[in-house]
Write an enzyme that holds these catalytic residues in place. Structure first.
Site, PDB file in Angstrom:
ATOM      1  CG  ASN A  37      -2.106   0.883   1.073  1.00 48.87           C
ATOM      2  OD1 ASN A  37      -2.323   1.463   0.016  1.00 48.87           O
ATOM      3  ND2 ASN A  37      -2.902   0.971   2.116  1.00 48.87           N
ATOM      4  CG  HIS A 122     -11.237  -2.592  10.359  1.00 51.79           C
ATOM      5  ND1 HIS A 122     -10.289  -1.870   9.665  1.00 51.79           N
ATOM      6  CD2 HIS A 122     -10.632  -3.735  10.717  1.00 51.79           C
ATOM      7  CE1 HIS A 122      -9.150  -2.548   9.610  1.00 51.79           C
ATOM      8  NE2 HIS A 122      -9.349  -3.691  10.233  1.00 51.79           N
ATOM      9  NE  ARG A 147      -9.172  -1.611  13.529  1.00 55.01           N
ATOM     10  CZ  ARG A 147      -8.389  -1.052  12.597  1.00 55.01           C
ATOM     11  NH1 ARG A 147      -7.165  -1.511  12.374  1.00 55.01           N
ATOM     12  NH2 ARG A 147      -8.849  -0.049  11.867  1.00 55.01           N
ATOM     13  CE1 TYR A 159      -5.692   2.044  12.779  1.00 54.77           C
ATOM     14  CE2 TYR A 159      -5.226   2.442  10.463  1.00 54.77           C
ATOM     15  CZ  TYR A 159      -5.556   1.580  11.491  1.00 54.77           C
ATOM     16  OH  TYR A 159      -5.771   0.266  11.222  1.00 54.77           O
ATOM     17  CG  ASP A 221      -3.952  -1.068  14.701  1.00 52.32           C
ATOM     18  OD1 ASP A 221      -4.072  -1.380  13.509  1.00 52.32           O
ATOM     19  OD2 ASP A 221      -2.855  -0.890  15.272  1.00 52.32           O
ATOM     20  CG  HIS A 223      -1.837   2.368  12.896  1.00 45.76           C
ATOM     21  ND1 HIS A 223      -1.261   3.153  11.940  1.00 45.76           N
ATOM     22  CD2 HIS A 223      -2.418   1.349  12.243  1.00 45.76           C
ATOM     23  CE1 HIS A 223      -1.479   2.638  10.740  1.00 45.76           C
ATOM     24  NE2 HIS A 223      -2.184   1.538  10.891  1.00 45.76           N
ATOM     25  CD  GLU A 247      -3.308  -4.402  14.692  1.00 49.03           C
ATOM     26  OE1 GLU A 247      -4.515  -4.626  14.916  1.00 49.03           O
ATOM     27  OE2 GLU A 247      -2.870  -4.160  13.559  1.00 49.03           O
ATOM     28  CD  GLU A 273      -0.646  -3.375  10.575  1.00 49.81           C
ATOM     29  OE1 GLU A 273      -1.611  -3.894  11.184  1.00 49.81           O
ATOM     30  OE2 GLU A 273      -0.726  -2.309   9.965  1.00 49.81           O
ATOM     31  NE  ARG A 294      -2.567  -7.221  13.161  1.00 51.75           N
ATOM     32  CZ  ARG A 294      -3.549  -7.232  12.258  1.00 51.75           C
ATOM     33  NH1 ARG A 294      -4.164  -8.351  11.969  1.00 51.75           N
ATOM     34  NH2 ARG A 294      -3.890  -6.140  11.621  1.00 51.75           N
ATOM     35  CG  HIS A 323      -2.198  -6.745   7.953  1.00 55.16           C
ATOM     36  ND1 HIS A 323      -1.389  -6.160   7.026  1.00 55.16           N
ATOM     37  CD2 HIS A 323      -2.986  -5.757   8.432  1.00 55.16           C
ATOM     38  CE1 HIS A 323      -1.660  -4.862   6.953  1.00 55.16           C
ATOM     39  NE2 HIS A 323      -2.614  -4.600   7.803  1.00 55.16           N
ATOM     40  CG  ASP A 327      -3.671  -2.335   2.834  1.00 60.78           C
ATOM     41  OD1 ASP A 327      -4.535  -2.027   3.664  1.00 60.78           O
ATOM     42  OD2 ASP A 327      -2.510  -2.645   3.136  1.00 60.78           O
ATOM     43  CD  GLU A 350      -7.014  -6.233   9.822  1.00 63.92           C
ATOM     44  OE1 GLU A 350      -5.841  -6.622   9.940  1.00 63.92           O
ATOM     45  OE2 GLU A 350      -7.318  -5.036   9.720  1.00 63.92           O
ATOM     46  CD1 TRP A 413      -1.286   8.117   9.948  1.00 62.00           C
ATOM     47  CD2 TRP A 413      -0.998   6.096   9.033  1.00 62.00           C
ATOM     48  NE1 TRP A 413      -2.472   7.709   9.444  1.00 62.00           N
ATOM     49  CE2 TRP A 413      -2.333   6.484   8.872  1.00 62.00           C
ATOM     50  CE3 TRP A 413      -0.594   4.850   8.552  1.00 62.00           C
ATOM     51  CZ2 TRP A 413      -3.282   5.684   8.228  1.00 62.00           C
ATOM     52  CZ3 TRP A 413      -1.520   4.050   7.920  1.00 62.00           C
ATOM     53  CH2 TRP A 413      -2.840   4.482   7.766  1.00 62.00           C
TER      54      TRP A 413
END
Ligand code: GCO
Ligand code: MG
Length: 413
Positions: A37, A122, A147, A159, A221, A223, A247, A273, A294, A323, A327, A350, A413
Site C-alpha cells: 500500500n 473494523h 476492532r 487512523y 490498534d 498503530h 495491536e 503487520e 500479525r 493482517h 490493501d 482480520e 502513523w
C-alpha cells in the site's frame, strides 16, 4: 510443470492492487498478491524487471527451491518490497500445485484444524455514538469480534476512522491510502497527540462494554504511536475491559521494547503487520513478549514463509492474527484463510470486506458465515483474476497519510 508466462497485473478497483499471474505449459494459472500500500510500483518493478525473467522456463513444482533461490540469490535480503515480490511468486506456485493436485490449498497444507476462521471487522466512529452504531452494524453483519477505533476530541481525522458516515456505514475503502492531493501530489497529513489519545481511549471502551457486555471480543490498534511506557500505561488502563488484543502498541523494530510493556500489563499484545521476516520476531517469540503474530502472507514471503513463522510461534504458545485490511487483495486474503484452517495455533483473522468494485476483478469463492471465514473447497486458492475487468481500473497514485505532532514533528502513523 514449466512456467511459460508470468505477468504482473496492476489494477485499481476502488484501491490499488498488484497481482502476479503465473501460467504453466499445461495452461494452469496461479495467483500471488504483491500489493504494498502506497509503494505498489516498487514491487511491480521488482517483479517485472528482476524476477519474472528468472521464472520463465523454471519448474513451478519446486516451491521451496524457488523461495530459497529468490531469497538467497538476490543477495540483498528482506524488506517489504523484496518479500512482497517473493510472497507473490510463492503464493502463485502453491495455487498451481494445489490445482494440479485437484484440492484446496488447505488440504495440501495438512487439512483443516477447524470448521472456520474466526473473523474480526473494523468498527469505527468519529465519536462514541457513531462507534456504537458501527459495532451494532458489524454484529448484524455476523461478526463475532470487532476492532474498536474512534476519533479523538479535537482531532479532524484519526487512523482507522472513516472521515464521514458513508451511507450509514463506516467503510473506508482505501484502507486508507488516499489519492495524492494538491497541485504537487503529497500524502495527507494527520495531527497527533498521544496524551489526548491516552486520556480518551479508556472512556471509549467503558462505553462499548457498558453497551455490549463483557463477552464480545474487542480489539484495538495502537498503530505504532506510543512509546513503550505509554503503551504500558494504556495496556494497564484497558485491563478492566478485557481486550482480545492491543495491536502495534509501539514501533517493534525495537523488539526489546515489548519487555517493558509486558512487565506492566496483562492486556494481550499483537505485533507484526509491517514485519516481513521471521527474523523480525525472534526476540518477541522466544521471550513470549507477544500473543499474536500479525504478518500477512502478502508481506512476509508467502505461504512457505508464513507457515514456518507460525510453526515457530507455536513453539512459544503464540497464535496467528493475520493482517487482512482491504490493501491485502482477495488473493492474499484467500491464502491467509487456507493457512488459518490448516495451522493448529490459529488466533483470529482480520477481515475488512473488499468493495463490490474490487470483487468485479477478483472472483472469490471464500465464505463469511456466522462470524467464521472458510476458503472454500475450490482447487487451489479459490480466486480467479478477471484480467479484462482489471484493465478497466488503471493505477492511480495513492499515499498513506503522514502523522505529525502539533509542533510539526513527524510521528509514527
Ligand atoms: C490493520 C492495519 C491497516 C494499515 C494498512 C496500511 O490493522 O488493518 O493497521 O489499517 O493501516 O494496512 O496499508
Ligand atoms: Mg494494524
Amino acid at each position: 510443470m514449466q512456467i511459460v508466462s508470468a505477468e504482473v497485473v496492476v489494477t485499481s478497483p476502488g484501491r490499488n492492487f498488484v497481482t502476479l499471474r503465473v501460467t504453466t505449459e499445461d495452461g494452469v494459472t496461479g495467483l500471488g498478491d504483491a500489493t504494498l500500500n502506497g509503494r505498489e510500483l516498487a514491487v511491480r518493478s521488482y517483479l517485472d524487471d528482476h524476477v519474472v525473467p528468472l521464472l520463465l522456463g523454471s519448474d513451478a513444482s519446486r516451491i521451496e527451491d524457488t523461495w530459497q533461490y529468490l531469497y538467497r540469490g538476490a543477495y540483498w535480503r528482506r524488506g517489504p518490497v523484496t518479500m512482497a515480490a517473493v510472497a507473490a511468486v510463492d503464493t502463485a506456485l502453491w495455487d498451481i500445485k494445489a490445482k494440479y493436485a485437484g484440492m484446496p490449498l488447505y488440504q495440501l497444507l495438512g487439512g483443516a484444524c477447524r470448521t472456520g476462521a474466526l473473523a474480526y471487522g473494523h468498527a469505527s466512529g468519529r465519536d462514541v455514538p457513531e462507534l456504537l452504531d458501527s459495532v451494532r452494524a458489524h454484529l448484524e453483519q455476523g461478526y463475532r469480534a470487532v476492532r474498536v477505533q474512534t476519533g479523538i476530541p479535537g482531532f479532524d481525522s484519526v487512523y482507522g476512522v472513516a472521515a464521514s458516515r458513508a451511507g450509514g456505514g463506516e467503510r473506508y475503502d482505501y484502507e486508507p491510502a488516499r489519492r495524492a492531493v494538491g497541485p504537487v501530489p503529497r500524502p495527507a497529513v494527520e495531527t497527533w497527540d498521544t496524551r489526548a489519545y491516552l486520556r480518551h481511549l479508556p472512556t471509549v471502551f467503558e462505553a462499548v462494554r457498558a453497551e455490549f457486555g463483557p463477552e464480545l471480543p474487542l480489539l484495538h490498534d495502537g498503530h505504532h504511536r506510543m512509546t513503550p511506557i505509554q503503551a504500558a500505561r494504556l495496556g494497564k488502563d484497558l485491563e478492566p475491559y478485557d481486550l482480545f488484543w492491543l495491536e502495534d502498541a509501539t514501533p517493534a523494530e525495537d523488539q526489546a521494547a515489548l519487555r517493558l510493556i509486558r512487565r506492566h500489563t496483562t492486556t494481550p499484545l499483537a505485533i507484526g503487520e509491517v514485519f516481513n521476516s521471521v527474523h523480525d520476531y525472534t526476540t518477541l517469540l522466544s521471550e513470549r513478549l507477544i500473543d499474536y503474530v500479525r504478518s500477512a502472507v502478502t508481506h512476509a514471503g508467502g505461504v512457505t514463509a508464513m507457515r514456518k513463522l507460525l510453526d515457530l510461534a507455536a513453539v512459544y504458545g503464540v497464535r496467528s492474527g493475520m493482517h487482512g485490511p482491504t490493501d491485502i487483495s482477495p488473493v492474499g486474503m484467500a491464502a491467509a484463510l487456507h493457512l488459518d484452517l490448516a495451522v493448529h495455533n490459529f488466533g483470529i483473522q482480520e477481515y475488512m470486506r473488499h468493495s463490490a468494485r474490487t470483487l468485479e476483478v477478483f472472483r472469490t469463492s471464500y465464505r463469511f458465515e456466522d462470524g467464521l471465514l472458510h476458503p472454500s473447497d475450490t482447487p487451489g486458492l479459490g480466486v480467479e483474476l478477471d484480467v479484462g475487468a482489471a484493465a478497466r481500473f488503471p493505477y492511480q497514485q495513492a499515499y498513506l497519510p503522514v502523522s505529525r505532532l502539533r509542533d510539526g514533528t513527524v510521528h509514527d502513523w
